[in-house]
Write a protein that holds these residues in place. Structure first.
Motif, PDB file in Angstrom:
ATOM      1  N   ARG A  52       0.835  -1.208   0.000  1.00 60.37           N
ATOM      2  CA  ARG A  52       0.000   0.000   0.000  1.00 60.37           C
ATOM      3  C   ARG A  52       0.870   1.259   0.000  1.00 60.37           C
ATOM      4  NH1 ARG A  52      -2.200  -0.183   4.878  1.00 60.37           N
ATOM      5  NH2 ARG A  52      -3.449  -1.979   4.263  1.00 60.37           N
ATOM      6  N   SER A  53       1.909   1.274   0.818  1.00 59.76           N
ATOM      7  CA  SER A  53       2.797   2.429   0.915  1.00 59.76           C
ATOM      8  C   SER A  53       3.512   2.699  -0.407  1.00 59.76           C
ATOM      9  CB  SER A  53       3.815   2.192   2.038  1.00 59.76           C
ATOM     10  OG  SER A  53       4.734   3.246   2.100  1.00 59.76           O
TER      11      SER A  53
ATOM     12  N   THR B 190       0.985   3.966  -3.003  1.00 62.23           N
ATOM     13  CA  THR B 190       0.543   5.328  -2.697  1.00 62.23           C
ATOM     14  C   THR B 190       1.609   6.328  -3.132  1.00 62.23           C
ATOM     15  OG1 THR B 190      -0.833   4.560  -0.868  1.00 62.23           O
ATOM     16  CG2 THR B 190      -0.187   6.888  -0.854  1.00 62.23           C
ATOM     17  N   ARG B 191       2.870   6.040  -2.781  1.00 60.34           N
ATOM     18  CA  ARG B 191       3.972   6.932  -3.167  1.00 60.34           C
ATOM     19  C   ARG B 191       4.104   7.039  -4.685  1.00 60.34           C
ATOM     20  NH1 ARG B 191       6.627   3.953   0.629  1.00 60.34           N
ATOM     21  NH2 ARG B 191       8.014   3.057  -0.939  1.00 60.34           N
TER      22      ARG B 191
ATOM     23  N   ARG C 217      -4.176   4.884  -7.814  1.00 65.54           N
ATOM     24  CA  ARG C 217      -5.485   5.228  -7.247  1.00 65.54           C
ATOM     25  C   ARG C 217      -5.842   4.262  -6.114  1.00 65.54           C
ATOM     26  NH1 ARG C 217      -7.527   4.297 -12.539  1.00 65.54           N
ATOM     27  NH2 ARG C 217      -8.940   2.877 -11.474  1.00 65.54           N
ATOM     28  N   PRO C 218      -6.633   4.725  -5.139  1.00 63.64           N
ATOM     29  CA  PRO C 218      -7.020   3.861  -4.012  1.00 63.64           C
ATOM     30  C   PRO C 218      -7.725   2.576  -4.426  1.00 63.64           C
ATOM     31  CG  PRO C 218      -7.486   6.152  -3.487  1.00 63.64           C
ATOM     32  CD  PRO C 218      -7.067   6.116  -4.940  1.00 63.64           C
TER      33      PRO C 218
ATOM     34  N   ILE D  91      -5.107   0.156  -5.597  1.00 64.82           N
ATOM     35  CA  ILE D  91      -4.357  -0.319  -4.429  1.00 64.82           C
ATOM     36  C   ILE D  91      -5.144  -1.418  -3.717  1.00 64.82           C
ATOM     37  CG2 ILE D  91      -3.452   0.330  -2.148  1.00 64.82           C
ATOM     38  CD1 ILE D  91      -2.831   3.122  -3.387  1.00 64.82           C
TER      39      ILE D  91
END
Length: 120
Positions: A17-18, A21-22, A26-27, A30
């Protein structure tokens, strides 16, 4: 899913996830990647008979590639399941959540991987 390996599963999900995200994924993408990762780790525990599967997360340009290694040389295969079967759909789920997936034999065991492309 709860067993003695749950902390390592949590660490793998958080690292994935990290990184995503970096990298600007998009959520919803993820979330798909996390679910696919959980399926591959569960398969490594169940079918690969591997207590601590190796997880590799790579982001190459706009493509995420996640590989999970286990100790079994048996490659995954598509199976036809009965409509009421209670298990056996994990790889169908991975296929539906990702752009590509596959498996590669290794000197010891195998790697099962998936890829997701970041939307333009």
């Amino acid at each position: 899913m709860c067993n003695r390996n749950t902390p390592s599963l949590t660490v793998a999900r958080e690292a994935l996830r990290s990184a995503m995200t970096r990298a600007g994924f998009r959520p919803d993408v993820i979330a798909d990647a996390e679910l696919a990762l959980v399926e591959l780790i569960a398969n490594a525990w169940r079918h690969g008979r591997t207590a601590s599967p190796v997880v590799l997360v790579l982001i190459l340009g706009r493509t995420l590639r996640v590989s999970v290694g286990d100790d079994s040389s048996d490659l995954p295969e598509h199976r036809t399941l009965a409509d009421l079967a209670e298990s056996g759909r994990g790889l169908q789920l991975v296929q539906g959540l990702t752009h590509r997936w596959g498996a590669e034999p290794q000197k010891r065991g195998k790697l099962v991987w998936f890829e997701l492309d970041q939307a333009a």
